[in-house]
Enzyme design. Structure first.
Site, mmCIF file in Angstrom:
data_model
loop_
_atom_site.group_PDB
_atom_site.id
_atom_site.type_symbol
_atom_site.label_atom_id
_atom_site.label_comp_id
_atom_site.label_asym_id
_atom_site.label_seq_id
_atom_site.Cartn_x
_atom_site.Cartn_y
_atom_site.Cartn_z
ATOM 1 N N PHE A 84 0.835 -1.205 0.000
ATOM 2 C CA PHE A 84 0.000 0.000 0.000
ATOM 3 C C PHE A 84 0.870 1.255 0.000
ATOM 4 O O PHE A 84 0.590 2.219 -0.703
ATOM 5 C CB PHE A 84 -0.922 -0.012 1.226
ATOM 6 C CG PHE A 84 -1.776 1.218 1.352
ATOM 7 C CD1 PHE A 84 -2.915 1.368 0.574
ATOM 8 C CD2 PHE A 84 -1.441 2.229 2.243
ATOM 9 C CE1 PHE A 84 -3.695 2.508 0.675
ATOM 10 C CE2 PHE A 84 -2.224 3.371 2.361
ATOM 11 C CZ PHE A 84 -3.357 3.504 1.573
ATOM 12 N N ASP A 112 -15.788 3.264 -0.500
ATOM 13 C CA ASP A 112 -14.516 2.552 -0.364
ATOM 14 C C ASP A 112 -13.736 3.099 0.827
ATOM 15 O O ASP A 112 -12.500 3.219 0.789
ATOM 16 C CB ASP A 112 -13.673 2.624 -1.633
ATOM 17 C CG ASP A 112 -12.694 1.452 -1.761
ATOM 18 O OD1 ASP A 112 -12.646 0.631 -0.832
ATOM 19 O OD2 ASP A 112 -11.996 1.365 -2.782
#
Length: 347
Positions: free
Chosen positions: A31, A306
């Site tokens: 990430f 999200d």
């Protein structure tokens, strides 16, 4: 309990149970590549994922989100190669999430996690989670990683015939399956592999939709929806880009040389108009949403954020400025979700 004002319903909203902090940390450097791997004890969003009733709810109130369907963040059970551990991971997460939702059912609902090592395990946990725990759908984080012995890991995709008992159970339960992306498994990050040498395309910008769109095309073309026409699947991020390729996909899939041998009865557009819905999660693109409404139908398009990977503030600011007619905006923003997931909310 005070009546909650009508607002948006967001359905791809991630959480993490405390037991998941260790496996979540494994994707911290994917990430955020700038993180020192030796110091990556937590993912950058761990604190936000663990929170449900404090900061998350306060932001929902402040920006007009009426309700969230929560799901264990990716990869969940799909990232666990050991069958027994994956089964336990899913069951424990479902018990935890059901208990959290029960604290405020007017604002939150849940998706079930299931291990997809085999169809039987998945069906058993899906039944338990829906019928006993009150989950409104099932969340699958792309393919299932499986232990092949030694250090070898394989992948399982759900277009395979062995998963028909799972899809039959989903049809009987009458709840949707949400197909969500995931990072590649370790073997696909080694030097010499397509992602190992191109780590800049990992994640939500590119790799997520490349991998998951293939899986969705495979499920459509394998005849899963022909055998189980009642199954409903949801794909986020404006359908992982597939609606924008439907004309070409159908154009070639319907050519006689393909049509004579294809496993499915119908083309891709048919399934997107009968079995698949899309959401706006992490893709706040007004022109793209309008295209999807025109391409697959208003009833197939739903709002999502999200969170926490995208913010409630940004999503809601975009949504408030979307210039759709009021009836269309209500359908996408809340009514379609209430109908599809059979949510206990007033239309």
């Amino acid at each position: 309990m005070a009546k909650v004002p009508k607002g948006t319903i967001a359905i791809e909203e991630a959480v993490l149970n405390p037991d998941g902090v260790s496996w979540m940390a494994e994707s911290a450097t994917l990430f955020n590549p700038g993180v020192d791997p030796s110091k990556a004890s937590n993912h950058g969003h761990t604190a936000l994922l663990l929170d449900i009733h404090e900061s998350r709810l306060a932001k929902m109130d402040a920006h007009g989100v009426e309700y969230m369907l929560l799901s264990l963040t990716s990869p969940g059970a799909q990232g666990e190669p050991n069958r027994d551990k994956a089964r336990k991971l899913a069951a424990d997460a479902n018990d935890w999430l059901a208990a959290e939702v029960a604290k405020n059912p007017a604002r939150f609902g849940g998706f079930a996690s299931v291990s997809m090592h085999n169809a039987e395990d998945a069906a058993v946990e899906a039944r338990r989670a829906v019928r006993e725990l009150g989950m409104y759908g099932i969340m699958l984080n792309d393919y299932q990683v499986v232990d092949q012995g030694g250090d070898s890991e394989g992948k399982k995709y759900y277009d395979a015939a062995e998963y028909d008992p799972f899809w039959k159970t989903v049809e009987e339960l009458g709840v949707p399956v949400y197909l969500h992306p995931r990072y590649p498994q370790a073997r696909d990050l080694q030097a010499g592999t397509r992602y190992g040498d191109r780590k800049q395309i990992l994640g939500a910008a590119v790799q997520f939709h490349l991998d998951l769109s293939m899986h969705i095309y495979a499920i459509c073309s394998a005849g899963v929806f022909d055998r189980h026409p009642g199954v409903q699947v949801v794909a986020g991020h404006l359908g992982e880009g597939i609606p924008f390729n439907l004309w070409r996909a159908d154009h070639w899939y319907n050519k006689p040389v393909k049509k004579a041998t294809r496993p499915s009865k119908e083309d891709y557009s048919y399934y997107f108009k009968h079995n698949i819905s899309i959401t706006t999660s992490g893709d706040f693109n007004t022109a793209g949403l309008k295209f999807c409404i025109n391409e697959i139908g208003l009833d197939r398009c739903l709002y999502s954020i999200d969170y926490p990977y995208d913010t409630i503030e940004e999503a809601q600011a975009w949504w408030k400025g979307v210039d759709l007619p009021d009836d269309q905006k209500d359908a996408v923003g809340r009514a379609n979700a209430i109908r599809l997931f059979k949510l206990p909310l007033n239309p």
